[in-house]
Design a protein around this motif. Structure first.
Motif, PDB file in Angstrom:
ATOM      1  N   ASP A   1       0.826  -1.207   0.000  1.00 24.74           N
ATOM      2  CA  ASP A   1       0.000   0.000   0.000  1.00 24.74           C
ATOM      3  C   ASP A   1       0.860   1.256   0.000  1.00 24.74           C
ATOM      4  N   ARG A   2       0.669   2.095  -0.987  1.00 26.65           N
ATOM      5  CA  ARG A   2       1.444   3.334  -1.102  1.00 26.65           C
ATOM      6  C   ARG A   2       0.957   4.413  -0.141  1.00 26.65           C
ATOM      7  N   ASN A   3      -0.221   4.241   0.412  1.00 24.25           N
ATOM      8  CA  ASN A   3      -0.789   5.268   1.283  1.00 24.25           C
ATOM      9  C   ASN A   3      -0.129   5.317   2.653  1.00 24.25           C
ATOM     10  N   ILE A   4       0.675   4.303   2.999  1.00 26.76           N
ATOM     11  CA  ILE A   4       1.311   4.306   4.315  1.00 26.76           C
ATOM     12  C   ILE A   4       2.596   5.136   4.335  1.00 26.76           C
ATOM     13  N   VAL A   5       3.026   5.622   3.184  1.00 23.77           N
ATOM     14  CA  VAL A   5       4.249   6.421   3.125  1.00 23.77           C
ATOM     15  C   VAL A   5       3.944   7.803   3.709  1.00 23.77           C
ATOM     16  N   SER A   6       4.715   8.174   4.728  1.00 17.74           N
ATOM     17  CA  SER A   6       4.530   9.469   5.378  1.00 17.74           C
ATOM     18  C   SER A   6       5.857  10.210   5.385  1.00 17.74           C
ATOM     19  N   ASN A   7       5.813  11.454   5.805  1.00 19.35           N
ATOM     20  CA  ASN A   7       7.033  12.249   5.905  1.00 19.35           C
ATOM     21  C   ASN A   7       8.013  11.634   6.896  1.00 19.35           C
ATOM     22  N   THR A   8       7.486  11.099   7.988  1.00 25.49           N
ATOM     23  CA  THR A   8       8.343  10.468   8.989  1.00 25.49           C
ATOM     24  C   THR A   8       9.039   9.244   8.426  1.00 25.49           C
ATOM     25  N   LEU A   9       8.321   8.441   7.670  1.00 30.00           N
ATOM     26  CA  LEU A   9       8.910   7.252   7.057  1.00 30.00           C
ATOM     27  C   LEU A   9       9.997   7.631   6.065  1.00 30.00           C
ATOM     28  N   VAL A  10       9.726   8.593   5.218  1.00 26.70           N
ATOM     29  CA  VAL A  10      10.726   9.038   4.232  1.00 26.70           C
ATOM     30  C   VAL A  10      11.951   9.612   4.940  1.00 26.70           C
ATOM     31  N   PHE A  11      11.737  10.388   5.997  1.00 28.64           N
ATOM     32  CA  PHE A  11      12.856  10.936   6.759  1.00 28.64           C
ATOM     33  C   PHE A  11      13.693   9.821   7.379  1.00 28.64           C
ATOM     34  N   GLY A  12      13.049   8.820   7.953  1.00 29.78           N
ATOM     35  CA  GLY A  12      13.759   7.698   8.535  1.00 29.78           C
ATOM     36  C   GLY A  12      14.572   6.922   7.520  1.00 29.78           C
ATOM     37  N   VAL A  13      14.006   6.711   6.356  1.00 25.36           N
ATOM     38  CA  VAL A  13      14.732   5.997   5.286  1.00 25.36           C
ATOM     39  C   VAL A  13      15.926   6.826   4.825  1.00 25.36           C
ATOM     40  N   LEU A  14      15.747   8.123   4.667  1.00 25.76           N
ATOM     41  CA  LEU A  14      16.854   8.983   4.241  1.00 25.76           C
ATOM     42  C   LEU A  14      17.971   9.022   5.285  1.00 25.76           C
ATOM     43  N   VAL A  15      17.617   9.065   6.554  1.00 25.40           N
ATOM     44  CA  VAL A  15      18.631   9.057   7.613  1.00 25.40           C
ATOM     45  C   VAL A  15      19.392   7.737   7.596  1.00 25.40           C
ATOM     46  N   THR A  16      18.673   6.645   7.433  1.00 25.77           N
ATOM     47  CA  THR A  16      19.304   5.327   7.400  1.00 25.77           C
ATOM     48  C   THR A  16      20.258   5.202   6.215  1.00 25.77           C
ATOM     49  N   PHE A  17      19.813   5.584   5.039  1.00 28.12           N
ATOM     50  CA  PHE A  17      20.673   5.503   3.858  1.00 28.12           C
ATOM     51  C   PHE A  17      21.865   6.459   3.969  1.00 28.12           C
ATOM     52  N   SER A  18      21.635   7.636   4.526  1.00 22.85           N
ATOM     53  CA  SER A  18      22.739   8.589   4.699  1.00 22.85           C
ATOM     54  C   SER A  18      23.793   8.022   5.643  1.00 22.85           C
ATOM     55  N   GLY A  19      23.352   7.392   6.718  1.00 17.60           N
ATOM     56  CA  GLY A  19      24.294   6.770   7.641  1.00 17.60           C
ATOM     57  C   GLY A  19      25.086   5.658   6.981  1.00 17.60           C
ATOM     58  N   GLY A  20      24.430   4.859   6.161  1.00 18.04           N
ATOM     59  CA  GLY A  20      25.127   3.792   5.450  1.00 18.04           C
ATOM     60  C   GLY A  20      26.126   4.319   4.442  1.00 18.04           C
ATOM     61  N   VAL A  21      25.744   5.368   3.737  1.00 18.05           N
ATOM     62  CA  VAL A  21      26.658   5.975   2.767  1.00 18.05           C
ATOM     63  C   VAL A  21      27.847   6.606   3.483  1.00 18.05           C
ATOM     64  N   LEU A  22      27.590   7.286   4.581  1.00 17.26           N
ATOM     65  CA  LEU A  22      28.674   7.888   5.363  1.00 17.26           C
ATOM     66  C   LEU A  22      29.616   6.818   5.901  1.00 17.26           C
ATOM     67  N   TYR A  23      29.068   5.722   6.400  1.00 15.90           N
ATOM     68  CA  TYR A  23      29.884   4.620   6.891  1.00 15.90           C
ATOM     69  C   TYR A  23      30.760   4.055   5.763  1.00 15.90           C
ATOM     70  N   GLY A  24      30.166   3.842   4.602  1.00 16.03           N
ATOM     71  CA  GLY A  24      30.933   3.345   3.461  1.00 16.03           C
ATOM     72  C   GLY A  24      32.037   4.301   3.049  1.00 16.03           C
ATOM     73  N   TYR A  25      31.751   5.590   3.079  1.00 15.27           N
ATOM     74  CA  TYR A  25      32.749   6.593   2.717  1.00 15.27           C
ATOM     75  C   TYR A  25      33.913   6.593   3.705  1.00 15.27           C
ATOM     76  N   VAL A  26      33.606   6.523   4.996  1.00 14.19           N
ATOM     77  CA  VAL A  26      34.652   6.512   6.021  1.00 14.19           C
ATOM     78  C   VAL A  26      35.510   5.259   5.880  1.00 14.19           C
ATOM     79  N   LYS A  27      34.874   4.116   5.669  1.00 18.09           N
ATOM     80  CA  LYS A  27      35.631   2.872   5.503  1.00 18.09           C
ATOM     81  C   LYS A  27      36.499   2.926   4.242  1.00 18.09           C
TER      82      LYS A  27
END
Length: 84
Positions: free
Chosen positions: A42-68
């Motif tokens: 269901d696409r209706n469950i996507v909220s601003n909070t969910l998108v923010f959480g996904v972006l924070v998670t991906f940003s952390g993973g990208v930052l971790y990869g960059y540091v490594k």
């Protein structure tokens, strides 16, 4: 079947490649799983909070990869200076 294929590919990737490659491929896998789940469920469950959480998670993973990666490059440069 899909879960077995993913687990086998993760096992193979970990045994053949470096931890940095595993980290990058895990981020790509997570991004693809998020996109597939967005279109399948269901696409209706996507909220601003969910998108923010996904972006924070991906940003952390990208930052971790960059540091490594930077650690890997500096270690390789230090090792090459020692052999000269």
């Amino acid at each position: 079947f899909f879960a077995v294929a993913i687990n086998h590919s993760i096992y193979y990737n970990t045994s053949v490649n470096s931890p940095l490659t595993q980290s990058v491929s895990a981020q790509v896998k997570d991004a693809l799983l998020f996109l597939f789940s967005f279109f399948i469920f269901d696409r209706n469950i996507v909220s601003n909070t969910l998108v923010f959480g996904v972006l924070v998670t991906f940003s952390g993973g990208v930052l971790y990869g960059y540091v490594k990666y930077q650690e890997h490059v500096s270690t390789a440069a230090y090792a090459s200076k020692e052999t000269e």
